[in-house]
Design a protein around this motif. Structure first.
Motif, PDB file in Angstrom:
ATOM      1  N   ALA A   1      10.076   5.342   8.627  1.00 65.06           N
ATOM      2  CA  ALA A   1      10.908   6.467   8.190  1.00 65.06           C
ATOM      3  C   ALA A   1      10.328   7.148   6.950  1.00 65.06           C
ATOM      4  CB  ALA A   1      12.329   5.978   7.910  1.00 65.06           C
ATOM      5  N   ALA A   2       9.769   6.358   6.036  1.00 63.60           N
ATOM      6  CA  ALA A   2       9.254   6.907   4.778  1.00 63.60           C
ATOM      7  C   ALA A   2       7.946   7.662   4.960  1.00 63.60           C
ATOM      8  CB  ALA A   2       9.063   5.783   3.761  1.00 63.60           C
ATOM      9  N   THR A   3       7.160   7.278   5.967  1.00 66.08           N
ATOM     10  CA  THR A   3       5.830   7.873   6.133  1.00 66.08           C
ATOM     11  C   THR A   3       5.723   8.819   7.324  1.00 66.08           C
ATOM     12  OG1 THR A   3       5.067   6.043   7.533  1.00 66.08           O
ATOM     13  CG2 THR A   3       4.767   5.822   5.128  1.00 66.08           C
ATOM     14  N   GLY A   4       6.661   8.699   8.279  1.00 63.46           N
ATOM     15  CA  GLY A   4       6.557   9.502   9.492  1.00 63.46           C
ATOM     16  C   GLY A   4       5.483   9.010  10.444  1.00 63.46           C
ATOM     17  N   GLN A   5       5.018   7.769  10.273  1.00 64.07           N
ATOM     18  CA  GLN A   5       3.984   7.190  11.117  1.00 64.07           C
ATOM     19  C   GLN A   5       4.516   5.967  11.854  1.00 64.07           C
ATOM     20  OE1 GLN A   5       0.876   7.202   7.656  1.00 64.07           O
ATOM     21  NE2 GLN A   5      -0.299   7.082   9.566  1.00 64.07           N
TER      22      GLN A   5
ATOM     23  N   LEU B   1       5.432   6.277  -1.804  1.00 61.56           N
ATOM     24  CA  LEU B   1       6.189   6.741  -0.633  1.00 61.56           C
ATOM     25  C   LEU B   1       7.471   5.944  -0.416  1.00 61.56           C
ATOM     26  CD1 LEU B   1       3.184   7.345   1.789  1.00 61.56           C
ATOM     27  CD2 LEU B   1       4.456   9.031   0.446  1.00 61.56           C
ATOM     28  N   ILE B   2       7.576   4.782  -1.032  1.00 61.03           N
ATOM     29  CA  ILE B   2       8.835   4.040  -1.057  1.00 61.03           C
ATOM     30  C   ILE B   2       9.084   3.571  -2.482  1.00 61.03           C
ATOM     31  CG2 ILE B   2       8.857   3.263   1.356  1.00 61.03           C
ATOM     32  CD1 ILE B   2       7.753   0.544   0.390  1.00 61.03           C
ATOM     33  N   ASP B   3      10.355   3.422  -2.814  1.00 58.34           N
ATOM     34  CA  ASP B   3      10.794   2.924  -4.113  1.00 58.34           C
ATOM     35  C   ASP B   3      11.531   1.620  -3.850  1.00 58.34           C
ATOM     36  OD1 ASP B   3      12.107   2.313  -6.476  1.00 58.34           O
ATOM     37  OD2 ASP B   3      12.779   4.366  -6.861  1.00 58.34           O
ATOM     38  N   LEU B   4      11.018   0.511  -4.374  1.00 58.76           N
ATOM     39  CA  LEU B   4      11.596  -0.796  -4.069  1.00 58.76           C
ATOM     40  C   LEU B   4      12.996  -0.967  -4.637  1.00 58.76           C
ATOM     41  CD1 LEU B   4       8.545  -3.221  -4.417  1.00 58.76           C
ATOM     42  CD2 LEU B   4       9.250  -1.798  -2.489  1.00 58.76           C
ATOM     43  N   ASN B   5      13.419  -0.079  -5.533  1.00 58.72           N
ATOM     44  CA  ASN B   5      14.779  -0.154  -6.069  1.00 58.72           C
ATOM     45  C   ASN B   5      15.789   0.629  -5.235  1.00 58.72           C
ATOM     46  OD1 ASN B   5      14.383  -1.837  -8.394  1.00 58.72           O
ATOM     47  ND2 ASN B   5      13.242  -0.138  -9.307  1.00 58.72           N
TER      48      ASN B   5
ATOM     49  N   SER C   1       0.826  -1.211   0.000  1.00 61.87           N
ATOM     50  CA  SER C   1       0.000   0.000   0.000  1.00 61.87           C
ATOM     51  C   SER C   1       0.858   1.258   0.000  1.00 61.87           C
ATOM     52  CB  SER C   1      -0.917  -0.019   1.224  1.00 61.87           C
ATOM     53  OG  SER C   1      -1.626   1.194   1.352  1.00 61.87           O
ATOM     54  N   VAL C   2       1.920   1.245   0.812  1.00 65.91           N
ATOM     55  CA  VAL C   2       2.813   2.406   0.880  1.00 65.91           C
ATOM     56  C   VAL C   2       3.519   2.610  -0.463  1.00 65.91           C
ATOM     57  CG1 VAL C   2       4.866   3.355   2.015  1.00 65.91           C
ATOM     58  CG2 VAL C   2       3.102   2.206   3.377  1.00 65.91           C
ATOM     59  N   ALA C   3       3.967   1.511  -1.076  1.00 63.83           N
ATOM     60  CA  ALA C   3       4.639   1.598  -2.374  1.00 63.83           C
ATOM     61  C   ALA C   3       3.682   2.107  -3.451  1.00 63.83           C
ATOM     62  CB  ALA C   3       5.204   0.233  -2.764  1.00 63.83           C
TER      63      ALA C   3
END
Length: 419
Positions: free
Chosen positions: A257-261, A154-158, A148-150
């Motif tokens: 870290a990527a979402t601040g949650q 909000l995140i890049d799997l690479n 869901s985050v990807a």
């Protein structure tokens, strides 16, 4: 005596009888719910005390709630008329499933076929309203949260772990891409030997405060924010699957870290509320406040089944696309691992993808698995979800004919019966 007086008298007697019965039942329930003597930080994980502990995790370890929100729970069709027993072929003869559940330390079993509940039964101290520790089934829910985050960019799997969490730059995971982390193809030197007190997984238990006693001698209670950065690297391992619980905790740290949650709030917002969960879930929290994504979630049997249905329905719950269809299709359509490190059932090509076990049966069947007998079995071709929550005496079984291999035989026996 007038009829109205007789009726009133009988009604009062009935109320008194019903009240007495209710008080008696409540007293029995209260006795059954008592914390068993001898349960402590060294004993709660293992039989026979784990049967109570797994259904009372907020009384055993600090936990953070995974809120279900205020939406109306999404119903599971035919739940009210599902059978609570049936006969299966077991050890060469017809046997009641309730008997097999007791032999296999199964605390809860829910079977859904063609979108309808066909079997639901509870044992031990588990009830429909009570949560049960999921152990590593938590990993699969972590993977769905990452999906869901990807999907929201909000995140890049690479990108690498270090790109998101500088504190892990010099750890065993620092240079690994998130794609490899999700598949446990990272280069950390993690050791997942549950029977060895000096293995990384057991030292993590001690560092978290999950396990106490003689086996934890010399391991300071620091929590994952301190423990994980100290895990070293084994470069030759990168790119090859090896099961490592700490890798899921690293992904949870990346998501925070990527979402601040906080991780528990992410699971609530992105999965739990959107599947129409019936009850709040929870997740154990270590001494540093780290939520244990690798094995700390506890949830009701029915809500775990809703996770299975989410996977079966290719990321859709109700009318909402909770997880991208492509993510689920990627899980169920893989050809199998060429470097599988474990034994495989004849005719199968198992694999591991995005914190999910691929059965490799050519039918797209996948599983979420946890030690001590936790399981979500998702069979798309048969349109079936089977959820088992158990309390095996130890991580791999701990009793005669109890363990992962026997559990898979039980899954097949149930599938054969309902088909």
């Amino acid at each position: 005596m007038p009829r109205s007086t007789v009726t009133a008298s009988l009604f009062a007697q009935g109320l008194l009888g019903l009240t007495a019965l209710t008080i008696a039942s409540s007293s029995i329930a209260a006795v059954d719910d008592q914390r068993p003597p001898g349960l402590n930080g060294a004993t709660w994980q293992f039989g026979p005390l784990n049967r109570w502990a797994y259904t009372h995790m907020s009384e055993v370890l600090p936990s953070k709630a995974i809120r279900r929100g205020t939406v109306t729970p999404r119903p599971i069709a035919d739940l009210s008329v599902a059978a609570d027993d049936m006969s299966i072929e077991w050890d060469g003869s017809p046997t009641k499933l309730s008997q097999v559940m007791e032999e296999q330390y199964v605390d809860g079993l829910l079977v859904i076929k063609d979108g309808k509940a066909v079997f639901e039964r509870y044992a031990g101290s588990l009830t429909p309203e009570r949560t049960h520790l999921l152990w590593s089934v938590s990993k699969t829910i972590t993977g769905l949260t990452a999906a869901s985050v990807a999907a929201d960019g909000l995140i890049d799997l690479n990108k690498t772990v270090a790109d998101y969490v500088p504190d892990l730059a010099n750890s065993g995971w620092g240079p690994d891409r998130l794609r490899d982390v999700l598949d446990m193809r990272d280069g950390s030197e993690w050791n997942e030997d549950y029977a060895a007190a000096d293995s990384t997984v057991r030292r993590q238990d001690c560092s978290d405060g999950l396990l106490m006693g003689p086996d934890c001698a010399g391991v300071p209670v620091t929590g994952n924010y301190v423990f994980l950065p100290a895990v070293g690297r084994m470069p030759g391992r990168q790119g090859t699957f090896a099961y490592k619980s700490g890798t899921t905790d690293v992904m949870a740290w990346v998501l925070e870290a990527a979402t601040g949650q906080r991780f528990a709030d992410l699971v609530s917002e992105r999965i739990w509320q959107r599947i129409g969960a019936e009850q709040d879930a929870g997740i154990t929290v270590d001494t540093g406040g780290f939520t244990l994504a690798s094995g700390g979630m506890h949830a009701t049997l029915r809500d775990v089944a809703r996770v299975g249905l989410l996977m079966l329905n290719k990321g859709v719950s109700g009318q909402e696309q909770v997880v991208p269809t492509a993510w689920i299709e990627d899980l169920i359509s893989r050809d199998g691992s060429r470097s599988w490190p474990y034994e495989a059932a004849p005719g199968t090509r198992p694999y591991y993808r995005s914190f999910v076990w691929g059965v490799g049966d050519g039918k797209g069947s996948v599983q979420a698995r946890g030690v001590h007998g936790q399981l979500i079995h998702v069979a798309p071709e048969a349109d079936t979800v089977i959820v088992m929550l158990s309390s095996w005496p130890d991580a791999e079984g701990g009793a005669a004919n109890v363990g992962h291999e026997t559990q898979q035989i039980l899954v097949r026996a149930i599938e054969d019966t309902i088909d």
